[in-house]
Design an enzyme around this catalytic site. Structure first.
Site, PDB file in Angstrom:
ATOM      1  N   TYR A   1       0.853  -1.190   0.000  1.00  0.00           N
ATOM      2  CA  TYR A   1       0.000   0.000   0.000  1.00  0.00           C
ATOM      3  C   TYR A   1       0.890   1.241   0.000  1.00  0.00           C
ATOM      4  CZ  TYR A   1      -3.711  -3.293   1.427  1.00  0.00           C
ATOM      5  OH  TYR A   1      -4.587  -4.348   1.520  1.00  0.00           O
TER       6      TYR A   1
ATOM      7  N   HIS B   1      -0.190 -12.094   1.221  1.00  0.00           N
ATOM      8  CA  HIS B   1      -1.186 -11.258   0.516  1.00  0.00           C
ATOM      9  C   HIS B   1      -1.912 -12.045  -0.582  1.00  0.00           C
ATOM     10  CE1 HIS B   1      -1.830  -6.671  -0.142  1.00  0.00           C
ATOM     11  NE2 HIS B   1      -2.936  -7.321  -0.382  1.00  0.00           N
TER      12      HIS B   1
ATOM     13  N   SER C   1     -12.956  -5.004   1.660  1.00  0.00           N
ATOM     14  CA  SER C   1     -13.956  -4.312   0.830  1.00  0.00           C
ATOM     15  C   SER C   1     -15.381  -4.659   1.291  1.00  0.00           C
ATOM     16  CB  SER C   1     -13.771  -4.651  -0.651  1.00  0.00           C
ATOM     17  OG  SER C   1     -12.485  -4.267  -1.101  1.00  0.00           O
ATOM     18  N   PRO C   2     -15.653  -4.546   2.607  1.00  0.00           N
ATOM     19  CA  PRO C   2     -16.979  -4.931   3.113  1.00  0.00           C
ATOM     20  C   PRO C   2     -18.095  -3.999   2.650  1.00  0.00           C
ATOM     21  CG  PRO C   2     -15.718  -3.824   4.825  1.00  0.00           C
ATOM     22  CD  PRO C   2     -14.768  -4.034   3.673  1.00  0.00           C
ATOM     23  N   LEU C   3     -17.697  -2.814   2.165  1.00  0.00           N
ATOM     24  CA  LEU C   3     -18.692  -1.873   1.631  1.00  0.00           C
ATOM     25  C   LEU C   3     -18.698  -1.913   0.109  1.00  0.00           C
ATOM     26  CD1 LEU C   3     -17.828   1.108   4.035  1.00  0.00           C
ATOM     27  CD2 LEU C   3     -19.767  -0.485   4.215  1.00  0.00           C
ATOM     28  N   GLY C   4     -18.176  -3.002  -0.455  1.00  0.00           N
ATOM     29  CA  GLY C   4     -18.136  -3.108  -1.917  1.00  0.00           C
ATOM     30  C   GLY C   4     -17.347  -1.958  -2.536  1.00  0.00           C
TER      31      GLY C   4
ATOM     32  N   GLY D   1     -17.088   0.912  -1.587  1.00  0.00           N
ATOM     33  CA  GLY D   1     -17.882   2.137  -1.517  1.00  0.00           C
ATOM     34  C   GLY D   1     -19.230   2.029  -2.209  1.00  0.00           C
ATOM     35  N   PHE D   2     -19.391   1.080  -3.120  1.00  0.00           N
ATOM     36  CA  PHE D   2     -20.617   1.032  -3.929  1.00  0.00           C
ATOM     37  C   PHE D   2     -21.868   0.777  -3.090  1.00  0.00           C
ATOM     38  CE2 PHE D   2     -23.783  -0.774  -6.779  1.00  0.00           C
ATOM     39  CZ  PHE D   2     -23.768   0.168  -7.798  1.00  0.00           C
TER      40      PHE D   2
END
Ligand SMILES: NC(=O)c1ccc[n+]([C@@H]2O[C@H](COP(=O)([O-])OP(=O)(O)OC[C@H]3O[C@@H](n4cnc5c(N)ncnc54)[C@H](OP(=O)(O)O)[C@@H]3O)[C@@H](O)[C@H]2O)c1
Length: 327
Positions: free
Chosen positions: A57, A123, A202-205, A207-208
């Site tokens: 990152y 990773h 990415s639990p919120l997709g 951001g989507f």
């Protein structure tokens, strides 16, 4: 904040962690350093004790940021980082050779300003290095006190079993959310069987799922979502149905879409610890609020029925990255 335990080795973390990647990498320009430090420290003040970073990152700068931000309360938090790409560059091939894992551990310790990595994930599975060698190397680092717990990311069932047989795995970190439920098929039963925790990224997709992104949203040219098929304009339009459903569920509970998406993950298993990422304090507060959203059995059944009726379209990774997952 409530605590959860990852794996059988007693790794206790807050029920929600903070994904720190987006503060430096992946979603457009890096956040100004003082602001990024404020986000991380505010998360700690709100009860978050689990912070996620990786060598790649930045590369490197996100670990430095996390190390600096958490230094005042280092002993009260769990820091997770990751090894496994050549030269720390996520565009290059995998590299989990034992000498490379050792070198990354030493460099990460320095960048994180600490004497131990609480959770050290591979990773991505490296097809050129037997999993037994990877797990054996991390086992040695654990016996030296430099690493506390071992994790994998986007590993498939056989890789998990092989790793766990050499060095117990505390957590698998893979994508899992309302719009990517594949882990339920094969991987989650293995985690349950072996007593391994699950850390959905990415639990919120990306951001989507929050409703903040629609077909007209334009991303910065450095934003990774520009090359994700699921985020093409056409697919965002098609996937808006999911955002609509989430909106109705959220209204019904007096919560936000982001909170429902996170509360739903927390309700799946007591050994799940999502790590949403944000660069904004207001969204951090909102996301942390998800731990107080209780979903009843009837709520969960209604969500299940609503999700079943929706077809999500578009691959979650571009083709060249797709081959690196679930190995
Ligand atoms: N192991 C792996 O291969 C892997 C891969 C990807 C990610 N990760 C880890 O998982 C963490 C989280 O994943 P992620 O960052 O990809 O995805 P995410 O948490 O699903 O979504 C992050 C995105 O959602 C937005 N957002 C967050 N909260 C919001 C809210 N309440 N309302 C509206 N928008 C909101 C953020 O924008 P703003 O910043 O503008 O709020 C950001 O663009 C990362 O930070 C990283 O540590 C690991």
């Amino acid at each position: 904040m409530q605590k959860r335990t990852l794996g059988k080795g007693g790794l206790e973390v807050s029920a929600l962690g903070l994904g720190c990647m987006g503060l430096s990498f992946g979603y457009g320009p890096a956040t100004e350093k003082a602001d990024a430090i404020r986000v991380i420290r505010t998360a700690y003040e709100r009860g978050v004790t689990f912070f996620d970073t990786a060598e790649v990152y930045g590369p490197f700068v996100n670990e430095e940021l996390v190390g600096e931000a958490l230094a005042p309360f280092r002993d009260q938090v769990v820091i997770a980082t990751k090894f496994g790409f050549q030269d720390g560059d996520s565009k290059k091939p995998m590299d989990s050779r034992p000498e490379r894992i050792r070198a990354v551990a030493e460099a990460s310790l320095k960048r994180l300003k600490t004497d131990r990595i609480d959770l050290f994930y591979q990773h991505r599975v490296d097809p050129n290095v037997p999993m037994e060698d990877v797990a054996g190397t991390v086992k040695d680092l654990i016996s030296e006190g430099k690493v506390k717990h071992f994790g994998l990311s986007e590993a498939g069932e056989q890789s998990i079993r092989r790793a766990h047989a050499v060095q117990p795995v505390a957590a698998l970190q893979s994508e899992y959310s309302m719009w990517w439920r594949e882990p339920e098929q094969k991987v989650m039963p293995v985690l349950e069987e072996l007593g391994i925790g699950f850390v959905p990224f990415s639990p919120l997709g990306k951001g989507f799922l929050t409703g903040a992104i629609d077909a007209s949203t334009s991303f910065d040219k450095s934003d990774f979502r520009n090359i994700v098929p699921r985020f093409s304009e056409e697919n965002r339009k098609a996937n808006a149905a999911l955002v609509d459903v989430l909106g109705r569920l959220a209204d019904g509970k007096g919560a936000t879409r982001a909170q429902i998406a996170l509360a739903w993950l927390l309700a799946q298993k007591p050994w799940i610890v999502p790590i949403p990422g944000t660069t904004k304090l207001s969204r951090l507060e909102e996301n942390v609020g998800a731990v107080s959203v209780e979903l009843s059995a009837a709520d969960l059944a209604a969500i299940e029925a609503a999700l079943k009726a929706i077809q999500v379209v578009g691959e979650r990774y571009p083709a060249q990255m797709q081959q690196r997952v679930d190995r």
